[in-house]
Enzyme design. Structure first.
Site, PDB file in Angstrom:
ATOM      1  N   LYS A  77      -5.304   8.124  -4.899  1.00 61.47           N
ATOM      2  CA  LYS A  77      -5.100   7.326  -3.684  1.00 61.47           C
ATOM      3  C   LYS A  77      -5.843   7.994  -2.528  1.00 61.47           C
ATOM      4  O   LYS A  77      -5.916   9.232  -2.476  1.00 61.47           O
ATOM      5  CB  LYS A  77      -3.591   7.236  -3.402  1.00 61.47           C
ATOM      6  N   SER A 152       1.930   0.382  -0.706  1.00 62.28           N
ATOM      7  CA  SER A 152       0.601   0.684  -0.232  1.00 62.28           C
ATOM      8  C   SER A 152      -0.347   1.232  -1.307  1.00 62.28           C
ATOM      9  O   SER A 152      -1.556   1.217  -1.109  1.00 62.28           O
ATOM     10  CB  SER A 152       0.681   1.710   0.906  1.00 62.28           C
ATOM     11  N   SER A 176       6.057   2.367  -2.119  1.00 59.87           N
ATOM     12  CA  SER A 176       4.600   2.224  -2.234  1.00 59.87           C
ATOM     13  C   SER A 176       4.001   2.583  -3.586  1.00 59.87           C
ATOM     14  O   SER A 176       2.824   2.318  -3.817  1.00 59.87           O
ATOM     15  CB  SER A 176       3.909   3.064  -1.152  1.00 59.87           C
TER      16      SER A 176
END
Lengths: 485, 105
Positions: A77, A152, A176
């Site tokens: 990420k 996210s 997330s």
């Protein structure tokens, strides 16, 4: 190669049946084939990945033992540091920023001989539930290009679902990892608060942020969690709890294990498909031998509101560091320090980040602090206590991961509250600091995946993983998104 | 409670954010809706849990101990400075604290 599990691939590379170099090449070939339509990756690290893979093959050929993730292509990420590489956190304000050091979890991943292949998209500063708040790219759900991948960690979930990499790391502050895992039909693990080092993770809400793995099956997620977990003196909130082998008892099943549903988790928030999916999931758990009970955690109803006060209060403080003085974007032509701060932040942050900073600043401001931050903090403490009591009655708790399957891109961007309410099932556990796993539990009537969330007491990830594995075996779910066959 | 445009502007200033007139209006309406939703917390009794108890289910008492001292790596400082929008020698360069009348830096 793409259909192989991380576990199978690593074993094949360790035994010499396959080469890490080929595994990495195959991952890039797959990314080249499908990522134009998925949009998960922000940057690829082809040369470095190839070198790392060649080194893994060389060490094996020299007779050195390889790590548990030998040669496994892994996506990171965009909020985790890998030394020397750009890190944007989905934001324009960090354009051009290069990580001077490597995050603790990434260090462990690499020490386990995984190969980072690139960084993947996310909502700006991890604030969002659809990846649409990224200032950098649009990520699409591999199951349907008009649908959001969740957020996210939407890039992490989409990359894994599209078989661009067998593994990804994500971060979870209020859901997330788990919500995008559910939307994309993969497994996502949010570990206990403190289980995995956050050193080198860009902070959003420090009392809630956690790093965890996303994978195509439960065993791979367990393998990856075992690799990244463990103490790190550079993160003072990281627990001393030693890393453990989460695969050891993962096939043991859950015969006789008490699994609780939470009375106050309203089914009214659930879309009918998701409600049906959850009912079926409970039947599946019963078939696995679980003893279903009902427990009470009354304050889960206050979780979303509590979460948005605490998370945004912390964010407003954490994001004060982005002011144009040390790194990232600096507004041109500022005549004073204050002007530079305001100009850089106003130009660099997107609307959702500004909205949340304003909300957090409001909750912490004089005259409102007790009514908002103070009250939310007290409720979070009481909620943790209620979860602790619930775990006296049931070893595991289950909820749907999200009130629905994936929603459409664009559907909720102008309605932040509607977006926040999609976190109704994931925020309670974040506030309590307990581990949660999202495991696929079938498809809705649109053919989009649904997730079952399995929760455990602090540091009981092993039990939750065992249940998730039993559930997965029973459902036989396979992640085969039609949009990227 | 609802947040007016004035209030939103004041808070944005506190947070060192400049927002456009249009954003002020949008934010005021969106934030009012969010704060209204958050106001439901009044109905929930936070019980007796102490406020400092928000953090971590984990035992972190040991981590209050200072970690052993170790020498800083000068190379790391260089990498930090490489990220700086402006630097001079080994210092960050920023505009002066007070604006000069006439607008010269």
């Amino acid at each position: 190669m793409q259909a192989m599990t991380a576990e199978g691939l690593a074993a094949a590379i360790r035994s010499g049946e396959r080469n890490a170099v080929d595994a990495v090449e195959a991952a890039f070939a797959r990314i080249d084939e499908v990522d134009a339509s998925v949009g998960a990756f922000l940057e690829l690290w082809r040369d470095e990945a190839a070198e790392r893979a060649a080194d893994i093959d060389r060490r094996r050929d020299e007779g050195s033992p390889l790590g548990p993730l030998a040669g496994v292509p892994t996506a990171l990420k965009d909020n985790m540091s890998l030394a020397g590489h750009e890190l944007n956190c989905g934001s324009r304000i960090l354009a051009g920023y290069r990580a001077p050091y490597t995050a603790g979890a990434v260090e462990r991943l690499v020490a386990a001989d995984a190969v980072p292949v690139g960084r993947v998209n996310m909502d700006e500063f991890a604030m969002g539930s659809s990846c649409e708040n990224s200032a950098l790219a649009t990520t699409r759900n591999p199951w349907h290009p008009a649908m959001a991948p969740g957020g996210s960690s939407g890039g992490s979930a989409a990359a894994v679902a599209a078989a661009e990499a067998p593994l990804a790391l994500g971060s979870d502050t209020g859901g997330s990892i788990r919500q995008p895992a559910a939307f994309c039909g993969v497994v996502g693990v949010t570990p206990t608060y403190g289980r995995v080092s956050r050193y080198g993770l860009v902070a959003f809400a420090s009392s809630l942020d956690q790093i965890g793995p996303l994978a195509r099956n439960v065993r791979d997620a367990a393998l990856a969690l075992g690799a990244i977990a463990g103490p790190d003196p550079r993160d003072s909130t990281c627990s001393e709890e030693p890393a453990c082998d989460f695969l050891e008892r993962i096939e043991d099943g859950i015969e006789g294990v008490k699994v609780g549903t939470i009375r106050e988790v309203g089914t009214s928030a659930l879309e009918s498909d998701a409600a049906r999916g959850f009912e079926q999931a409970l039947e599946t758990l019963a078939r696995c031998g679980a003893e279903l009970v009902e427990v009470s955690v009354p304050l889960v109803e206050a979780a979303v509101a509590t979460y948005y006060v605490l998370a945004n209060s912390e964010a407003s403080a954490n994001l004060a560091r982005f002011d144009g003085s040390r790194y990232g974007h600096r507004a041109a032509g500022a005549r004073s320090l204050a002007e530079m701060y305001t100009g850089s932040r106003s130009e660099g942050f997107g609307p959702e980040v500004k909205r949340r900073i304003i909300l957090g600043t409001f909750a912490l401001s004089s005259g409102y602090y007790d009514a908002y931050y103070g009250r939310a903090a007290r409720i979070a403490g009481a909620l943790r206590q209620q979860f602790s009591e619930a775990f006296d009655q049931a070893e595991l708790l289950v909820t749907p991961t999200s009130p629905s399957g994936a929603f459409q891109l664009g559907e909720r961007v102008d309605d932040p509250l509607a977006m926040y309410l999609s976190d109704v099932f994931t925020t309670p556990t974040s506030l309590a600091g307990i581990p949660g796993i999202s495991v696929p539990c079938g498809l809705d009537s649109r053919g989009l995946p649904l997730g079952l969330q399995i929760l455990a007491a602090p540091f009981a990830e092993g039990t939750a993983l065992r249940a998730a594995r039993a559930f997965e075996r029973e459902t036989g779910f396979e992640c085969r998104p039609e949009a990227v066959p | 409670m609802s947040l007016g445009v004035e209030e939103v502007r004041r808070i944005a200033e506190l947070a060192r954010l400049r927002i456009s007139a249009r954003e002020e209006t949008t934010f005021a309406s969106q934030l009012s809706e969010i704060v209204d939703y958050i106001d439901q917390l009044r109905e929930f009794d936070g019980g007796t849990a102490s406020q400092d108890d928000t953090h971590a289910a984990t035992e972190t008492a040991d981590s209050d101990l200072p970690r052993p001292a170790s020498a800083a790596d000068g190379a790391l400082l260089d990498q930090f400075l490489d990220n700086a929008p402006a630097s001079l020698d080994r210092f960050l360069l920023v505009p002066q604290v007070k604006a000069t009348p006439g607008g010269e830096e």
